[in-house]
Scaffold this motif. Structure first.
Motif, PDB file in Angstrom:
ATOM      1  N   ARG A   1      22.372  36.074  65.132  1.00  0.00           N
ATOM      2  CA  ARG A   1      23.656  36.519  64.602  1.00  0.00           C
ATOM      3  C   ARG A   1      23.540  37.031  63.172  1.00  0.00           C
ATOM      4  O   ARG A   1      24.253  37.943  62.777  1.00  0.00           O
ATOM      5  N   GLY A   2      22.618  36.493  62.422  1.00  0.00           N
ATOM      6  CA  GLY A   2      22.401  36.949  61.052  1.00  0.00           C
ATOM      7  C   GLY A   2      21.644  38.257  60.979  1.00  0.00           C
ATOM      8  O   GLY A   2      21.577  38.891  59.925  1.00  0.00           O
ATOM      9  N   GLN A   3      21.060  38.661  62.086  1.00  0.00           N
ATOM     10  CA  GLN A   3      20.288  39.902  62.139  1.00  0.00           C
ATOM     11  C   GLN A   3      20.850  40.777  63.268  1.00  0.00           C
ATOM     12  O   GLN A   3      20.328  40.787  64.379  1.00  0.00           O
ATOM     13  N   PRO A   4      21.906  41.514  62.987  1.00  0.00           N
ATOM     14  CA  PRO A   4      22.559  42.270  64.070  1.00  0.00           C
ATOM     15  C   PRO A   4      21.669  43.338  64.698  1.00  0.00           C
ATOM     16  O   PRO A   4      21.781  43.606  65.892  1.00  0.00           O
ATOM     17  N   LEU A   5      20.777  43.942  63.937  1.00  0.00           N
ATOM     18  CA  LEU A   5      19.904  44.968  64.513  1.00  0.00           C
ATOM     19  C   LEU A   5      18.985  44.362  65.567  1.00  0.00           C
ATOM     20  O   LEU A   5      18.802  44.940  66.650  1.00  0.00           O
ATOM     21  N   ALA A   6      18.433  43.206  65.276  1.00  0.00           N
ATOM     22  CA  ALA A   6      17.558  42.543  66.247  1.00  0.00           C
ATOM     23  C   ALA A   6      18.344  42.163  67.496  1.00  0.00           C
ATOM     24  O   ALA A   6      17.845  42.308  68.626  1.00  0.00           O
ATOM     25  N   LEU A   7      19.568  41.699  67.317  1.00  0.00           N
ATOM     26  CA  LEU A   7      20.400  41.329  68.464  1.00  0.00           C
ATOM     27  C   LEU A   7      20.697  42.548  69.333  1.00  0.00           C
ATOM     28  O   LEU A   7      20.613  42.487  70.557  1.00  0.00           O
ATOM     29  N   VAL A   8      20.998  43.664  68.707  1.00  0.00           N
ATOM     30  CA  VAL A   8      21.270  44.896  69.458  1.00  0.00           C
ATOM     31  C   VAL A   8      20.022  45.343  70.208  1.00  0.00           C
ATOM     32  O   VAL A   8      20.107  45.758  71.372  1.00  0.00           O
ATOM     33  N   LEU A   9      18.868  45.258  69.586  1.00  0.00           N
ATOM     34  CA  LEU A   9      17.629  45.666  70.256  1.00  0.00           C
ATOM     35  C   LEU A   9      17.345  44.788  71.470  1.00  0.00           C
ATOM     36  O   LEU A   9      16.924  45.285  72.525  1.00  0.00           O
ATOM     37  N   VAL A  10      17.580  43.497  71.332  1.00  0.00           N
ATOM     38  CA  VAL A  10      17.370  42.588  72.466  1.00  0.00           C
ATOM     39  C   VAL A  10      18.340  42.929  73.593  1.00  0.00           C
ATOM     40  O   VAL A  10      17.944  43.000  74.765  1.00  0.00           O
ATOM     41  N   LEU A  11      19.598  43.154  73.258  1.00  0.00           N
ATOM     42  CA  LEU A  11      20.592  43.482  74.285  1.00  0.00           C
ATOM     43  C   LEU A  11      20.267  44.798  74.988  1.00  0.00           C
ATOM     44  O   LEU A  11      20.383  44.903  76.214  1.00  0.00           O
ATOM     45  N   VAL A  12      19.841  45.793  74.231  1.00  0.00           N
ATOM     46  CA  VAL A  12      19.482  47.081  74.840  1.00  0.00           C
ATOM     47  C   VAL A  12      18.287  46.904  75.772  1.00  0.00           C
ATOM     48  O   VAL A  12      18.272  47.467  76.879  1.00  0.00           O
ATOM     49  N   ASN A  13      17.314  46.125  75.370  1.00  0.00           N
ATOM     50  CA  ASN A  13      16.150  45.889  76.235  1.00  0.00           C
ATOM     51  C   ASN A  13      16.552  45.187  77.524  1.00  0.00           C
ATOM     52  O   ASN A  13      16.059  45.529  78.605  1.00  0.00           O
ATOM     53  N   VAL A  14      17.442  44.211  77.434  1.00  0.00           N
ATOM     54  CA  VAL A  14      17.897  43.500  78.628  1.00  0.00           C
ATOM     55  C   VAL A  14      18.649  44.449  79.554  1.00  0.00           C
ATOM     56  O   VAL A  14      18.449  44.434  80.776  1.00  0.00           O
ATOM     57  N   ILE A  15      19.489  45.297  78.996  1.00  0.00           N
ATOM     58  CA  ILE A  15      20.244  46.253  79.806  1.00  0.00           C
ATOM     59  C   ILE A  15      19.300  47.241  80.493  1.00  0.00           C
ATOM     60  O   ILE A  15      19.460  47.561  81.679  1.00  0.00           O
ATOM     61  N   VAL A  16      18.294  47.722  79.778  1.00  0.00           N
ATOM     62  CA  VAL A  16      17.332  48.662  80.366  1.00  0.00           C
ATOM     63  C   VAL A  16      16.542  47.993  81.489  1.00  0.00           C
ATOM     64  O   VAL A  16      16.349  48.579  82.563  1.00  0.00           O
TER      65      VAL A  16
ATOM     66  N   ALA B   1      20.331  31.015  76.014  1.00  0.00           N
ATOM     67  CA  ALA B   1      20.908  32.299  75.601  1.00  0.00           C
ATOM     68  C   ALA B   1      21.822  32.112  74.388  1.00  0.00           C
ATOM     69  O   ALA B   1      21.788  32.921  73.452  1.00  0.00           O
ATOM     70  N   ASN B   2      22.620  31.065  74.407  1.00  0.00           N
ATOM     71  CA  ASN B   2      23.493  30.792  73.254  1.00  0.00           C
ATOM     72  C   ASN B   2      22.685  30.528  71.986  1.00  0.00           C
ATOM     73  O   ASN B   2      23.048  30.995  70.905  1.00  0.00           O
ATOM     74  N   ASN B   3      21.607  29.781  72.108  1.00  0.00           N
ATOM     75  CA  ASN B   3      20.747  29.500  70.943  1.00  0.00           C
ATOM     76  C   ASN B   3      20.130  30.784  70.398  1.00  0.00           C
ATOM     77  O   ASN B   3      20.041  30.974  69.182  1.00  0.00           O
ATOM     78  N   ILE B   4      19.704  31.661  71.278  1.00  0.00           N
ATOM     79  CA  ILE B   4      19.096  32.925  70.841  1.00  0.00           C
ATOM     80  C   ILE B   4      20.127  33.785  70.134  1.00  0.00           C
ATOM     81  O   ILE B   4      19.863  34.347  69.066  1.00  0.00           O
ATOM     82  N   VAL B   5      21.321  33.881  70.709  1.00  0.00           N
ATOM     83  CA  VAL B   5      22.369  34.685  70.089  1.00  0.00           C
ATOM     84  C   VAL B   5      22.750  34.111  68.728  1.00  0.00           C
ATOM     85  O   VAL B   5      22.932  34.858  67.760  1.00  0.00           O
ATOM     86  N   GLU B   6      22.852  32.820  68.632  1.00  0.00           N
ATOM     87  CA  GLU B   6      23.203  32.189  67.352  1.00  0.00           C
ATOM     88  C   GLU B   6      22.127  32.449  66.297  1.00  0.00           C
ATOM     89  O   GLU B   6      22.429  32.701  65.137  1.00  0.00           O
ATOM     90  N   SER B   7      20.863  32.400  66.697  1.00  0.00           N
ATOM     91  CA  SER B   7      19.793  32.616  65.722  1.00  0.00           C
ATOM     92  C   SER B   7      19.709  34.079  65.297  1.00  0.00           C
ATOM     93  O   SER B   7      19.285  34.389  64.185  1.00  0.00           O
TER      94      SER B   7
END
Length: 58
Positions: free
Chosen positions: A14-29, A6-12
């Motif tokens: 981090r340069g693309q905040p939109l992609a990170l937000v989409l991943v987080l929203v999918n996990v929450i859903v 999870a830390n590696n994914i978040v670090e990778s």
């Protein structure tokens, strides 16, 4: 291991905040769907137990 992944994914991402937000929203859903299915399963079990007790009283 999962935490490191999870830390590696978040670090990778981090340069693309939109992609990170989409991943987080999918996990929450997905977590919300899992919780809902769990609660529905418990409700069905309670209903089945209630119906069985009504049948046994007859």
């Amino acid at each position: 291991m999962v935490r490191q992944l999870a830390n590696n994914i978040v670090e990778s991402l981090r340069g693309q905040p939109l992609a990170l937000v989409l991943v987080l929203v999918n996990v929450i859903v997905l977590a919300g769907f899992a919780f809902t299915l769990h609660e529905v399963g418990k409700s069905i079990a309670r209903k089945d137990a209630m119906l069985q007790s009504c049948i046994d009283k007859r």
